[in-house]
Motif scaffolding. Structure first.
Motif, PDB file in Angstrom:
ATOM      1  N   LEU A   9       0.807  -1.220   0.000  1.00 18.76           N
ATOM      2  CA  LEU A   9       0.000   0.000   0.000  1.00 18.76           C
ATOM      3  C   LEU A   9       0.838   1.266   0.000  1.00 18.76           C
ATOM      4  O   LEU A   9       0.302   2.363  -0.109  1.00 18.76           O
ATOM      5  CB  LEU A   9      -0.940   0.016   1.210  1.00 18.76           C
ATOM      6  N   GLY A  10       2.129   1.125   0.121  1.00 17.93           N
ATOM      7  CA  GLY A  10       2.977   2.298   0.212  1.00 17.93           C
ATOM      8  C   GLY A  10       3.809   2.582  -1.015  1.00 17.93           C
ATOM      9  O   GLY A  10       3.796   3.690  -1.531  1.00 17.93           O
ATOM     10  N   PRO A  13       1.655   3.543  -4.601  1.00 12.05           N
ATOM     11  CA  PRO A  13       0.865   4.770  -4.452  1.00 12.05           C
ATOM     12  C   PRO A  13       1.693   6.000  -4.066  1.00 12.05           C
ATOM     13  O   PRO A  13       1.462   7.087  -4.590  1.00 12.05           O
ATOM     14  CB  PRO A  13      -0.142   4.422  -3.352  1.00 12.05           C
ATOM     15  N   TYR A  44      -2.942  11.073  -3.571  1.00 10.85           N
ATOM     16  CA  TYR A  44      -2.608   9.788  -2.950  1.00 10.85           C
ATOM     17  C   TYR A  44      -3.794   8.832  -2.932  1.00 10.85           C
ATOM     18  O   TYR A  44      -3.647   7.655  -3.242  1.00 10.85           O
ATOM     19  CB  TYR A  44      -2.075  10.001  -1.527  1.00 10.85           C
ATOM     20  N   ARG A  45      -4.976   9.310  -2.579  1.00 12.25           N
ATOM     21  CA  ARG A  45      -6.134   8.409  -2.491  1.00 12.25           C
ATOM     22  C   ARG A  45      -6.461   7.784  -3.840  1.00 12.25           C
ATOM     23  O   ARG A  45      -6.818   6.624  -3.923  1.00 12.25           O
ATOM     24  CB  ARG A  45      -7.342   9.108  -1.884  1.00 12.25           C
ATOM     25  N   VAL A  48      -3.848   5.123  -4.534  1.00  9.76           N
ATOM     26  CA  VAL A  48      -4.145   3.889  -3.794  1.00  9.76           C
ATOM     27  C   VAL A  48      -5.249   3.118  -4.500  1.00  9.76           C
ATOM     28  O   VAL A  48      -5.157   1.896  -4.681  1.00  9.76           O
ATOM     29  CB  VAL A  48      -4.539   4.191  -2.326  1.00  9.76           C
ATOM     30  N   HIS A  51      -3.845   1.484  -7.551  1.00  7.16           N
ATOM     31  CA  HIS A  51      -2.974   0.371  -7.186  1.00  7.16           C
ATOM     32  C   HIS A  51      -3.787  -0.853  -6.764  1.00  7.16           C
ATOM     33  O   HIS A  51      -3.498  -1.976  -7.199  1.00  7.16           O
ATOM     34  CB  HIS A  51      -2.030   0.804  -6.067  1.00  7.16           C
ATOM     35  N   LEU A  52      -4.794  -0.673  -5.922  1.00  9.14           N
ATOM     36  CA  LEU A  52      -5.615  -1.797  -5.474  1.00  9.14           C
ATOM     37  C   LEU A  52      -6.377  -2.434  -6.629  1.00  9.14           C
ATOM     38  O   LEU A  52      -6.474  -3.664  -6.723  1.00  9.14           O
ATOM     39  CB  LEU A  52      -6.572  -1.349  -4.368  1.00  9.14           C
TER      40      LEU A  52
END
Length: 92
Positions: A9-10, A13, A44-45, A48, A51-52
């Motif tokens: 998660l880091g 993102p 950032y949101r 994320v 990425h997910l």
């Protein structure tokens, strides 16, 4: 286990939100930007979310095939993941 979650998660993102892409994208001359923002970086949101969705898409083989087909057949060459996240991958 916690280290794996932090990396998952880091890394991507944070790199996308801060520098416009991971090390691999930067080496290849690619950058992830907002599709509607005239080349601005993704918040950032949204990075994320992107990425997910990529993790899910590329973990399930039929979704991978559908995603690649959608990229190939679309006029703007954006993946469904990028369309949902409001992003685009551009050459810099």
């Amino acid at each position: 286990m916690a280290w794996a979650i932090v990396c998952a998660l880091g890394y991507s993102p944070v790199c996308v939100a801060r520098w416009g892409g991971t090390i691999g994208k930067r080496v290849m001359g690619l950058e992830v930007v907002r599709a509607d923002g005239g080349g601005c970086r993704l918040p950032y949101r949204k990075a994320v979310l992107r990425h997910l969705l990529n993790l899910v898409t590329y973990t399930v083989t039929p979704l991978t095939i559908a995603c690649v087909s959608a990229i190939t057949l679309s006029e703007d060459k954006r993946s469904p993941v990028d369309k949902v996240a409001g992003s685009a991958v551009v050459r810099r």
